[in-house]
Design an enzyme around this catalytic site. Sequence first.
Site, PDB file in Angstrom:
ATOM      1  N   LYS A 203       0.837  -1.214   0.000  1.00  0.00           N
ATOM      2  CA  LYS A 203       0.000   0.000   0.000  1.00  0.00           C
ATOM      3  C   LYS A 203       0.870   1.262   0.000  1.00  0.00           C
ATOM      4  O   LYS A 203       0.629   2.214  -0.736  1.00  0.00           O
ATOM      5  CB  LYS A 203      -0.910  -0.023   1.233  1.00  0.00           C
ATOM      6  CG  LYS A 203      -1.615   1.276   1.525  1.00  0.00           C
ATOM      7  CD  LYS A 203      -2.625   1.635   0.470  1.00  0.00           C
ATOM      8  CE  LYS A 203      -3.152   3.037   0.663  1.00  0.00           C
ATOM      9  NZ  LYS A 203      -4.212   3.405  -0.232  1.00  0.00           N
ATOM     10  N   CYS A 257      -3.478  11.142   1.180  1.00  0.00           N
ATOM     11  CA  CYS A 257      -2.792   9.873   0.912  1.00  0.00           C
ATOM     12  C   CYS A 257      -1.409  10.088   0.315  1.00  0.00           C
ATOM     13  O   CYS A 257      -0.402   9.777   0.944  1.00  0.00           O
ATOM     14  CB  CYS A 257      -3.623   9.027  -0.042  1.00  0.00           C
ATOM     15  SG  CYS A 257      -5.303   8.825   0.529  1.00  0.00           S
TER      16      CYS A 257
HETATM   17  N1  SAJ Z   1      -1.693  14.819  -8.892  1.00  0.00           N
HETATM   18  C1  SAJ Z   1      -0.805  15.489  -9.695  1.00  0.00           C
HETATM   19  N2  SAJ Z   1      -0.535  14.995 -10.939  1.00  0.00           N
HETATM   20  C2  SAJ Z   1      -1.116  13.857 -11.391  1.00  0.00           C
HETATM   21  C3  SAJ Z   1      -2.003  13.144 -10.551  1.00  0.00           C
HETATM   22  C4  SAJ Z   1      -2.287  13.658  -9.287  1.00  0.00           C
HETATM   23  O1  SAJ Z   1      -0.259  16.523  -9.310  1.00  0.00           O
HETATM   24  O2  SAJ Z   1      -0.826  13.473 -12.537  1.00  0.00           O
HETATM   25  C5  SAJ Z   1      -2.037  15.378  -7.559  1.00  0.00           C
HETATM   26  C6  SAJ Z   1      -3.543  15.655  -7.411  1.00  0.00           C
HETATM   27  O3  SAJ Z   1      -3.884  16.910  -7.942  1.00  0.00           O
HETATM   28  C7  SAJ Z   1      -3.700  15.597  -5.902  1.00  0.00           C
HETATM   29  C8  SAJ Z   1      -2.666  14.547  -5.485  1.00  0.00           C
HETATM   30  O4  SAJ Z   1      -1.763  14.408  -6.570  1.00  0.00           O
HETATM   31  O5  SAJ Z   1      -3.381  16.827  -5.307  1.00  0.00           O
HETATM   32  C9  SAJ Z   1      -3.252  13.196  -5.148  1.00  0.00           C
HETATM   33  O6  SAJ Z   1      -4.231  12.822  -6.101  1.00  0.00           O
HETATM   34  P1  SAJ Z   1      -4.392  11.349  -6.698  1.00  0.00           P
HETATM   35  O7  SAJ Z   1      -5.521  11.356  -7.638  1.00  0.00           O
HETATM   36  O8  SAJ Z   1      -3.084  10.869  -7.215  1.00  0.00           O
HETATM   37  O9  SAJ Z   1      -4.651  10.463  -5.430  1.00  0.00           O
HETATM   38  P2  SAJ Z   1      -5.687  10.385  -4.210  1.00  0.00           P
HETATM   39  O10 SAJ Z   1      -5.021  10.945  -3.001  1.00  0.00           O
HETATM   40  O11 SAJ Z   1      -7.041  10.895  -4.556  1.00  0.00           O
HETATM   41  O12 SAJ Z   1      -5.794   8.779  -4.097  1.00  0.00           O
HETATM   42  C10 SAJ Z   1      -4.620   7.998  -3.996  1.00  0.00           C
HETATM   43  C11 SAJ Z   1      -4.731   6.842  -4.986  1.00  0.00           C
HETATM   44  N3  SAJ Z   1      -3.425   6.174  -5.115  1.00  0.00           N
HETATM   45  C12 SAJ Z   1      -2.846   5.914  -6.304  1.00  0.00           C
HETATM   46  O13 SAJ Z   1      -3.339   6.256  -7.361  1.00  0.00           O
HETATM   47  C13 SAJ Z   1      -1.573   5.165  -6.278  1.00  0.00           C
HETATM   48  C14 SAJ Z   1      -5.786   5.872  -4.546  1.00  0.00           C
HETATM   49  O14 SAJ Z   1      -5.805   4.726  -5.365  1.00  0.00           O
HETATM   50  C15 SAJ Z   1      -5.557   5.467  -3.082  1.00  0.00           C
HETATM   51  O15 SAJ Z   1      -6.580   4.635  -2.626  1.00  0.00           O
HETATM   52  C16 SAJ Z   1      -5.552   6.707  -2.241  1.00  0.00           C
HETATM   53  O16 SAJ Z   1      -4.485   7.544  -2.691  1.00  0.00           O
HETATM   54  C17 SAJ Z   1      -5.365   6.321  -0.796  1.00  0.00           C
HETATM   55  O17 SAJ Z   1      -6.334   6.417  -0.019  1.00  0.00           O
HETATM   56  O18 SAJ Z   1      -4.288   5.881  -0.420  1.00  0.00           O
END
Ligand code: SAJ
Length: 440
Positions: A203, A257
Amino acid sequence: MKRISVLGLGYIGLPTAILAAQAGYEVCGYDIDQEKVRQINAGNPVIFEPEISDRLWKALQGGFFKAAHELQYADCFVIAVPTPFKEGNRADLTYVFQAAEAIAKRLMPGNLVILESTVPVGTTEQVAQCLAKNSDLILGKDFFVSHAPERVLPGRIFKELVENDRVVGGICQQACRLTQLFYSKFVKGFIHVTDDKSAEMIKLIENASRDVQIALANQVASMCKAANLDPYHVIELANKHPRVKLLTPTCGVGGHCIAVDPWFLIETFPAETQLLQVARAINDEKPLTIIKQVLERAAELKRNSIARPKIFVMGLAFKPDVDDVRQSPALHIASVLQTHSDDLELKVYDHNVPLSILQKYNFDVASDVWRGIAWADMVLVLVKHKEFSLMHQDVFCGKVVIDTCGLLYEMQSRQSRAILEGAARVDTPFWKTGVMKDIA
Ligand code: SAJ
């Protein structure tokens, strides 16, 4: 296994409880927040997530789900409480151990306890010891413990809870078997079985790998800025390579996360996490760089005789298409800019975030996005909500636009595609629209 108690009715616990109830379990959700329990029993899910109201209502009506402020006896307990970080970027496991102590008082022979919350490696074992110590039951004989981390994306929770593969890490074989059995009633994805520590590690590295990839995307943006190139264009074409999948530069990494979990690894393995530490530093610096850039542009406008430049901020959530502002870099940027009221005027807009939250920050909130843009000298695009992407780039005509998430590039490519497909009128080329584009 018939009766299930889900501890923590938040973004993960409540949807899990609802799905389990829909799968035929008798589910009781437990939360320490009495008001939340009352709201949920009245059919208000408290959180925003597609499908949740409808599903909650049906689960309540069906009589298989209720929320309670007191933990009920059950065959299986699912812990889905938050694991924030405290000072020094260390995991705060208070809620996890409070939940374990509450369960210990209700623990009966044959029970299964599943820890879903994201935790540092070794925590599941500590939780199991805590349960044994506080219950007089024997671990692996009388009761069973496993770690089954959630891995769903906010905004797609119900789909992903069912369709994603799941990793189940049991402290013993019987724990693996029972946990697999529990999820198999509503998970269609493959349920992979392993030990508790591997599950914890899996995880954490999932989210750390995303953090590292976002850091790379943010560095691509910095290099492109220095070379006067559009990073979104560069990344789009690099991703045409069959084995390259760069992520998207944004105004920073938020949520509870990705910006948190790498610290759980750094805390446990300080010497083995150099790359993770650099990625965290790069991603944490991004909002600060943007604030600096906005202040510099505002100072330029001031020199050009605009006494207090008007800045309009689009998007405050931690990512597109959610209402959640926890650890939101956009919200942080807007709050810091707000303190510079001698040098600039600020208006904000985010149709997804409840007005009551924005009012707590004393923001001047625009009544709609069009008025906000029309009012501004400078537009700061922080989050690319899908509704913003549907707008036409001409709305920014004559404005300085600082685009931190590729909104302008998306508008532009969509419009060029439409022209190529003969579907739209011929647009003014981007460089002639009068939009002064500035990539963050
Ligand atoms: N972000 C970027 N660039 C990207 C993708 C995201 O800057 O290309 C930023 C987003 O704007 C945001 C942050 O990253 O601020 C996190 O967003 P996210 O969509 O990557 O993730 P979360 O926090 O909504 O959910 C993540 C997910 N993990 C992965 O994709 C590996 C989700 O599957 C997990 O269940 C979740 O964390 C968790 O609870 O751990």
